[in-house]
Motif scaffolding. Structure first.
Motif, PDB file in Angstrom:
ATOM      1  N   SER A 185       0.851  -1.181   0.000  1.00  0.00           N
ATOM      2  CA  SER A 185       0.000   0.000   0.000  1.00  0.00           C
ATOM      3  C   SER A 185       0.890   1.235   0.000  1.00  0.00           C
ATOM      4  O   SER A 185       1.887   1.289   0.721  1.00  0.00           O
ATOM      5  CB  SER A 185      -0.943   0.004   1.207  1.00  0.00           C
ATOM      6  N   LEU A 186       0.520   2.174  -0.843  1.00  0.00           N
ATOM      7  CA  LEU A 186       1.248   3.439  -0.958  1.00  0.00           C
ATOM      8  C   LEU A 186       0.245   4.574  -0.874  1.00  0.00           C
ATOM      9  O   LEU A 186      -0.739   4.600  -1.613  1.00  0.00           O
ATOM     10  CB  LEU A 186       1.995   3.506  -2.300  1.00  0.00           C
ATOM     11  N   ARG A 187       0.494   5.482   0.027  1.00  0.00           N
ATOM     12  CA  ARG A 187      -0.352   6.676   0.167  1.00  0.00           C
ATOM     13  C   ARG A 187       0.577   7.874   0.185  1.00  0.00           C
ATOM     14  O   ARG A 187       1.581   7.878   0.906  1.00  0.00           O
ATOM     15  CB  ARG A 187      -1.166   6.596   1.454  1.00  0.00           C
ATOM     16  N   THR A 188       0.273   8.875  -0.619  1.00  0.00           N
ATOM     17  CA  THR A 188       1.176  10.023  -0.720  1.00  0.00           C
ATOM     18  C   THR A 188       0.492  11.311  -0.276  1.00  0.00           C
ATOM     19  O   THR A 188      -0.724  11.448  -0.341  1.00  0.00           O
ATOM     20  CB  THR A 188       1.685  10.207  -2.161  1.00  0.00           C
ATOM     21  N   GLU A 189       1.345  12.228   0.168  1.00  0.00           N
ATOM     22  CA  GLU A 189       0.869  13.565   0.524  1.00  0.00           C
ATOM     23  C   GLU A 189       2.011  14.557   0.284  1.00  0.00           C
ATOM     24  O   GLU A 189       3.177  14.174   0.246  1.00  0.00           O
ATOM     25  CB  GLU A 189       0.376  13.617   1.969  1.00  0.00           C
ATOM     26  N   PHE A 190       1.642  15.812   0.113  1.00  0.00           N
ATOM     27  CA  PHE A 190       2.617  16.869  -0.112  1.00  0.00           C
ATOM     28  C   PHE A 190       2.329  18.007   0.849  1.00  0.00           C
ATOM     29  O   PHE A 190       1.204  18.499   0.907  1.00  0.00           O
ATOM     30  CB  PHE A 190       2.546  17.377  -1.555  1.00  0.00           C
ATOM     31  N   GLN A 191       3.354  18.397   1.619  1.00  0.00           N
ATOM     32  CA  GLN A 191       3.210  19.521   2.535  1.00  0.00           C
ATOM     33  C   GLN A 191       4.524  20.268   2.616  1.00  0.00           C
ATOM     34  O   GLN A 191       5.567  19.675   2.931  1.00  0.00           O
ATOM     35  CB  GLN A 191       2.825  19.041   3.937  1.00  0.00           C
ATOM     36  N   GLN A 192       4.490  21.541   2.336  1.00  0.00           N
ATOM     37  CA  GLN A 192       5.618  22.446   2.525  1.00  0.00           C
ATOM     38  C   GLN A 192       6.953  21.875   2.043  1.00  0.00           C
ATOM     39  O   GLN A 192       7.920  21.783   2.791  1.00  0.00           O
ATOM     40  CB  GLN A 192       5.724  22.843   3.995  1.00  0.00           C
ATOM     41  N   GLY A 193       7.014  21.493   0.790  1.00  0.00           N
ATOM     42  CA  GLY A 193       8.267  21.036   0.201  1.00  0.00           C
ATOM     43  C   GLY A 193       8.644  19.600   0.490  1.00  0.00           C
ATOM     44  O   GLY A 193       9.729  19.153   0.120  1.00  0.00           O
ATOM     45  N   VAL A 194       7.758  18.865   1.159  1.00  0.00           N
ATOM     46  CA  VAL A 194       8.047  17.466   1.486  1.00  0.00           C
ATOM     47  C   VAL A 194       6.986  16.570   0.867  1.00  0.00           C
ATOM     48  O   VAL A 194       5.793  16.720   1.146  1.00  0.00           O
ATOM     49  CB  VAL A 194       8.080  17.237   3.016  1.00  0.00           C
ATOM     50  N   VAL A 195       7.424  15.666   0.006  1.00  0.00           N
ATOM     51  CA  VAL A 195       6.548  14.615  -0.504  1.00  0.00           C
ATOM     52  C   VAL A 195       6.723  13.430   0.431  1.00  0.00           C
ATOM     53  O   VAL A 195       7.839  12.958   0.636  1.00  0.00           O
ATOM     54  CB  VAL A 195       6.917  14.209  -1.951  1.00  0.00           C
ATOM     55  N   THR A 196       5.622  12.977   1.034  1.00  0.00           N
ATOM     56  CA  THR A 196       5.670  11.824   1.925  1.00  0.00           C
ATOM     57  C   THR A 196       4.925  10.675   1.273  1.00  0.00           C
ATOM     58  O   THR A 196       3.792  10.840   0.825  1.00  0.00           O
ATOM     59  CB  THR A 196       5.030  12.139   3.292  1.00  0.00           C
ATOM     60  N   VAL A 197       5.606   9.527   1.209  1.00  0.00           N
ATOM     61  CA  VAL A 197       4.970   8.302   0.731  1.00  0.00           C
ATOM     62  C   VAL A 197       4.906   7.355   1.921  1.00  0.00           C
ATOM     63  O   VAL A 197       5.941   6.970   2.471  1.00  0.00           O
ATOM     64  CB  VAL A 197       5.756   7.663  -0.439  1.00  0.00           C
ATOM     65  N   HIS A 198       3.698   7.020   2.326  1.00  0.00           N
ATOM     66  CA  HIS A 198       3.482   6.057   3.406  1.00  0.00           C
ATOM     67  C   HIS A 198       3.474   4.675   2.765  1.00  0.00           C
ATOM     68  O   HIS A 198       2.651   4.390   1.896  1.00  0.00           O
ATOM     69  CB  HIS A 198       2.155   6.325   4.115  1.00  0.00           C
ATOM     70  N   VAL A 199       4.430   3.849   3.166  1.00  0.00           N
ATOM     71  CA  VAL A 199       4.612   2.533   2.567  1.00  0.00           C
ATOM     72  C   VAL A 199       4.159   1.476   3.568  1.00  0.00           C
ATOM     73  O   VAL A 199       4.654   1.431   4.693  1.00  0.00           O
ATOM     74  CB  VAL A 199       6.091   2.291   2.194  1.00  0.00           C
ATOM     75  N   GLY A 200       3.220   0.632   3.158  1.00  0.00           N
ATOM     76  CA  GLY A 200       2.739  -0.430   4.024  1.00  0.00           C
ATOM     77  C   GLY A 200       2.764  -1.772   3.318  1.00  0.00           C
ATOM     78  O   GLY A 200       2.722  -1.844   2.097  1.00  0.00           O
ATOM     79  N   GLY A 201       2.863  -2.821   4.086  1.00  0.00           N
ATOM     80  CA  GLY A 201       2.864  -4.166   3.518  1.00  0.00           C
ATOM     81  C   GLY A 201       4.261  -4.606   3.132  1.00  0.00           C
ATOM     82  O   GLY A 201       5.240  -4.239   3.765  1.00  0.00           O
ATOM     83  N   SER A 202       4.339  -5.394   2.060  1.00  0.00           N
ATOM     84  CA  SER A 202       5.592  -6.001   1.632  1.00  0.00           C
ATOM     85  C   SER A 202       6.157  -5.300   0.405  1.00  0.00           C
ATOM     86  O   SER A 202       5.473  -5.168  -0.609  1.00  0.00           O
ATOM     87  CB  SER A 202       5.373  -7.475   1.294  1.00  0.00           C
TER      88      SER A 202
END
Length: 122
Positions: free
Chosen positions: A9-26
């Motif tokens: 599972s991949l969920r992304t967000e963008f805030q103030q110059g930071v791209v965050t990818v939340h990585v779950g599972g294998s």
């Protein structure tokens, strides 16, 4: 023994110059291409939208497994961020990933800041 089909599972967000990818599972064979594609697309999308990106953060709190292909995908994420002048941060790493990174001598390469790596001549 048959191993259950993996889910990434991949969920992304963008805030103030930071791209965050939340990585779950294998993060393993069969899903690594989608992981690298997501990382690349998110950085390119932010850049195309004229949003400056200073950092890609991979939040690995929900990561349950990484095989050699998953490690290769993390190394590719480092290449992608380096090519774009973006810092890579592996946050909330599970202990099992840290062990893998130490065993494969990739810990410093994947966890050192860009500034630290530049000072070391990488």
């Amino acid at each position: 023994m048959t191993r259950p089909v993996s889910r990434l599972s991949l969920r992304t967000e963008f805030q103030q110059g930071v791209v965050t990818v939340h990585v779950g599972g294998s993060l393993e064979f069969g899903v690594t291409e989608s992981f690298v594609a997501t990382v690349t697309e998110q950085l390119d999308r932010a850049r195309a939208g004229s949003r400056p990106v200073q950092q890609l953060q991979l939040n690995l709190a929900e990561l349950t497994f990484v095989d050699s292909m998953g490690l290769a995908a993390l190394l590719m994420a480092r290449r992608v961020t380096d090519a774009r002048g973006v810092a890579l941060v592996l946050s909330r790493r599970p202990e099992s990933l840290d062990r893998l990174l130490h065993i494969t001598c990739t810990f410093d390469h994947l966890t050192a800041s860009t500034a630290t790596r530049e000072m070391q001549g990488e």
